[in-house]
Scaffold this active site. Structure first.
Site: not given
Ligand code: UDP
Length: 381
Positions: A171, A247, A298, A175, A346, A348, A277
């Site tokens: 996901r 989850r 969160e 870059r 999962y 979007d 986060r």
């Molecule tokens: N992830 C991570 N560190 C980060 C952000 C994301 O390890 O700082 C991993 C984590 O396993 C997460 C996945 O990447 O479930 C997908 O991240 P995304 O930001 O797409 O998750 P969402 O916002 O859908 O919870």
């Protein structure tokens, strides 16, 4: 035809609208006291900040038709998701980009140099990454993996990244330039007044009736020609084969004066910080001005039966149970399972809308042919 849609989230709204426009009679029920499912937004009563009640939702898509669709129901404001992460006592830019690499390693690499440098760090013996950890070790190497992904993922998913599929990490882009846009899609934005008015506007059609605070009961189906179920797949069957794992999230809400963290999303990569986060909601609406600020810390944990399901776990155990539920569903007539919970994926928001549009189209062609719509238009397996 008379159609019952269970759930007034994105799937229910989009399918309901398409079928209403085709002349069908639509009843939508939702057990909650609001529409919008987990996309629901509302203004905080004290600060007037627009809050993403069930966690951050940023609209991004490559699908022009979906983008035009949502823009037809509300005004989208320009919004770019620029996420930061705090790890090992420093703040870095996400997704991993040239700034992250240079800052993390204390270097001044140009794009091609950084590419070669990371390739040196990477485990190139992994040719076809299957797990989250393999994907990380192959593309960013052990240092960035440990700092940004390992701890965060253990907190988010409650298991080792060796047990998760590579698709979860895919996901996020890596870059080799200074582009810190979290998403690589062509279209990105935030609805001016939140998602709930957008969904209200999708639902605003004379052939659609919405009843809130209304839980589904099996006898309701008798009054309708077809049911669309956007609740949990196992819930339709009263969990008779067991429960599909999810989850859930706990949000610790707090209000501050001024600017708490200077950005909408700050991730916490360290394992010993208990939350994943912090989101500061006023930064999701940068065109608005607010003195005070509403933030969510969160926390992620395994969902108990009474918790709100957020992320389907989809590991080996869950997939086996899912296959049994799918077999059960395929042997059931009169109901189609849709959306994140109905198909246990999962998803979007843009994909949810695309699939809902496709589901409505499939329903209409089946109706024309006089055949029933199957249990799934999208294969959950
Ligand atoms: N992830 C991570 N560190 C980060 C952000 C994301 O390890 O700082 C991993 C984590 O396993 C997460 C996945 O990447 O479930 C997908 O991240 P995304 O930001 O797409 O998750 P969402 O916002 O859908 O919870």
């Amino acid at each position: 035809m008379k159609i019952l849609l269970v759930g007034a989230g994105l799937s229910g709204a989009v399918i309901g609208r398409s079928l209403a426009e085709a002349g069908h009679n639509i009843q939508i029920i939702d057990s909650r006291d609001h529409i919008g499912g987990n996309c629901h937004t509302e203004r905080d009563a004290d600060t007037r900040v627009m809050v993403h009640v069930y966690g951050p939702h940023i609209f991004h898509t490559d699908d022009q038709q979906v983008w035009e669709y949502v823009n037809g129901f509300t005004r989208f404001m320009p919004y770019k998701n620029r996420v930061k992460t705090t790890s090992q006592g420093a703040v870095y830019s996400l997704p991993v980009n040239l700034h992250t690499i240079n800052q993390f390693y204390g270097k001044t690499l140009r794009p091609n140099e950084a590419r070669a440098f990371l390739e040196d760090q990477a485990d190139t013996s992994i040719t076809d990454p299957q797990t989250f950890e393999e994907q990380a070790l192959r593309f960013v190497g052990p240092d960035l993996y440990a700092a940004f992904f390992k701890g965060y993922t253990e907190k988010q998913w409650g298991c080792s990244p060796t047990e998760l599929p590579a698709s979860i990490l895919k996901r996020l882009p890596v870059r080799f330039n200074y582009d810190d846009n979290y998403f690589f899609h062509r279209f990105q934005g935030m609805p001016e007044n939140g998602y709930t008015p957008m969904i209200a506007s999708i639902l605003d059609h004379p052939n659609i009736n919405v009843s809130l605070n209304t839980a589904y009961a099996a006898e309701m189906a008798d009054d309708f020609d077809h049911v669309f179920w956007s609740g949990p797949l196992d819930g339709w069957f009263d969990y008779r084969l067991g429960r599909l794992g999810y989850r859930t999230l706990d949000f610790e809400k707090f209000t501050e004066e001024g600017d708490y963290q200077g950005c909408a999303v700050m991730n916490y990569g360290d394992r010993d910080v208990p939350y994943t986060r912090i989101t500061e909601h006023k930064h999701f609406s940068p065109w608005e001005t607010h003195e005070a600020s509403v933030c969510y810390r969160e926390f992620s944990r395994a969902a108990d039966p009474d918790d709100i399901p957020y992320y389907p776990i989809r590991q080996v155990k869950e997939k086996a149970l899912l296959a049994d539920y799918v077999a059960l569903a395929n042997a059931t007539s009169g109901v189609t399972f849709v959306g994140r919970l109905g198909t246990y994926r999962y998803l979007d928001m843009d994909v949810t809308i695309r699939e809902a549009m496709d589901t409505a189209t499939a329903f209409l062609s089946h109706a024309k042919a006089g055949t029933p719509l199957p249990a799934f238009v999208q294969n959950p397996l």
